[in-house]
Design an enzyme around this catalytic site. Sequence first.
Site, PDB file in Angstrom:
ATOM      1  N   GLU A 101       0.891  -1.170   0.000  1.00 43.76           N
ATOM      2  CA  GLU A 101       0.000   0.000   0.000  1.00 43.76           C
ATOM      3  C   GLU A 101       0.920   1.209   0.000  1.00 43.76           C
ATOM      4  O   GLU A 101       1.451   1.591   1.041  1.00 43.76           O
ATOM      5  CB  GLU A 101      -0.875   0.011   1.260  1.00 43.76           C
ATOM      6  CG  GLU A 101      -1.746  -1.218   1.448  1.00 43.76           C
ATOM      7  CD  GLU A 101      -2.956  -1.230   0.530  1.00 43.76           C
ATOM      8  OE1 GLU A 101      -3.185  -0.231  -0.180  1.00 43.76           O
ATOM      9  OE2 GLU A 101      -3.668  -2.246   0.523  1.00 43.76           O
ATOM     10  N   CYS A 127      -2.259   8.895   2.715  1.00 45.26           N
ATOM     11  CA  CYS A 127      -1.967   8.550   1.325  1.00 45.26           C
ATOM     12  C   CYS A 127      -3.202   8.719   0.447  1.00 45.26           C
ATOM     13  O   CYS A 127      -3.114   8.605  -0.769  1.00 45.26           O
ATOM     14  CB  CYS A 127      -1.402   7.145   1.224  1.00 45.26           C
ATOM     15  SG  CYS A 127      -2.359   5.975   2.165  1.00 45.26           S
TER      16      CYS A 127
END
Length: 485
Positions: A257, A291
């Site tokens: 990720e 993010c």
Amino acid sequence: STLQLSNPDLLKQSCLIKDGWHAASDEATLEVNNPFNGELIGTVPSLTTKDVNDAVAYSHEVQTAWAAKTAQERADLLQKWADLIDANKEDLAIIMTAEQGKPLTESRGEVGYANSFIRWFAEEGKRVYGDVIPANKSQLRHVILKQPVGVCAAITPWNFPAAMITRKAAPALAAGCTMIIKPATETPFSALALGVLAEQAGIPAGVIQVVTGKASTIGDILTGDARIHKLSFTGSTEVGRTLMAQCAPTIKKLSLELGGNAPFIVFDDADLEAAADGLIASKYRNAGQTCVCANRIYVQDSIKDQFLDVFVKKVAELNVGNGMDDGVDIGPLINQKALEKVQALLKDALDKGATLIAGGSTNNASELTYNPTVITDISHDMDIASEEIFGPIATIFTFKDEAEVIRQANDTIYGLAAYFYSGDYARSWRVTEGLEYGIIGHNTGLISTEVAPFGGVKQSGFGREGSKYGIEEYVVTKYWCSDIS
Ligand code: ADP
């Protein structure tokens, strides 16, 4: 420590390895400081190579017994862990705000969010179904078993010190895997506190271990040891590339990720008030350090002034300060390096012709607090257009039509989250299908939940966390071909 905790035992200054809590075998430690005021919170072990190797050996040893438990037995332990997390929510939030800086309300929210993964996967572990395939010859039977991948490792970032751990550890444990967790150097105490509660819940020694120390030393072992079959990493694309290369010799199963560069598109048919609220939530949460934060904001020409009016008024209402204080919306950035990056990106943009609408400087609450900032007249040659900002700067681009904005939104190496606001049904399908992203927020700025798959495409990585898909990352498929003639 100066933290006012109801349960001071939660602030652990040793590592959960092997049979319990240990210092580094050479007694080496690392300091952890509060990003708001620089105060020392405490120290954690800087484990030696031998300490981490011993932890791997221990995980490997207990793996079979953990996998042999029923899914219900594992679920019971996970639910007990979750109950303890709920019971200690306030202390966990205080520890998180102290080491990470985010406002207490966000920390409380994260503890609840982190726990939602434990409860979800405790249940989902009971639904890891295999298959029976109709045979291609009458004497054959084809049976598909789903089994735990084995010993797993997790390397996690500082921006969500609890949730990035539980969304890896919970599916791993539920599936019957053991896991070694290396939390971010900046935020080990949240991870260690989760370890205290896991132990208290009765999760057997070695099933979860938490290792702290020098990132590259630990990373070398967790990526290089053949007894570890899977690595799940959340962090920057740069470090993700390194870890992926380090996992190549042992062909580890991977979930990555990585970074994002989220576009946030406001079409002329959008509800502007809702779009501005969504943008505030997506852009300034955690001081812009997620993010999935909006990184490039595309506003259609015809509504730009109107939208900016609404948005800038909302930005002016945000309070910057100590995350421990009531009413604070934006805490400090994580460290000096993060601040310098934000300052450099803003300077480059202003030098290349951007216009400053709001903010643009540090806040005098403390050295690392930064005012919510808005800039317009952005062009694609500015660093801020292609780099992940990870700070509270909103960059406003304008666009003419749908095809143009989809092209611009996709013009990046990243593909994690994208957002758009539009009231038009057909357009919403076209835009959703056209955006090369793993997650699309339509008329919402908040997309994360344990029930849905989180993850990216392109250089934002692969693998999904949360939902029924999240547990697949921790199981492998075994095909049993049996001749019964
Ligand atoms: P961020 O920019 O969010 O700090 P990083 O990718 O630098 O993201 O860090 C994410 C995690 O990766 C942290 O736990 C960090 O300590 C760890 N890390 C950084 N460099 C390495 C490395 N070379 N090997 C293993 N882990 C690393």
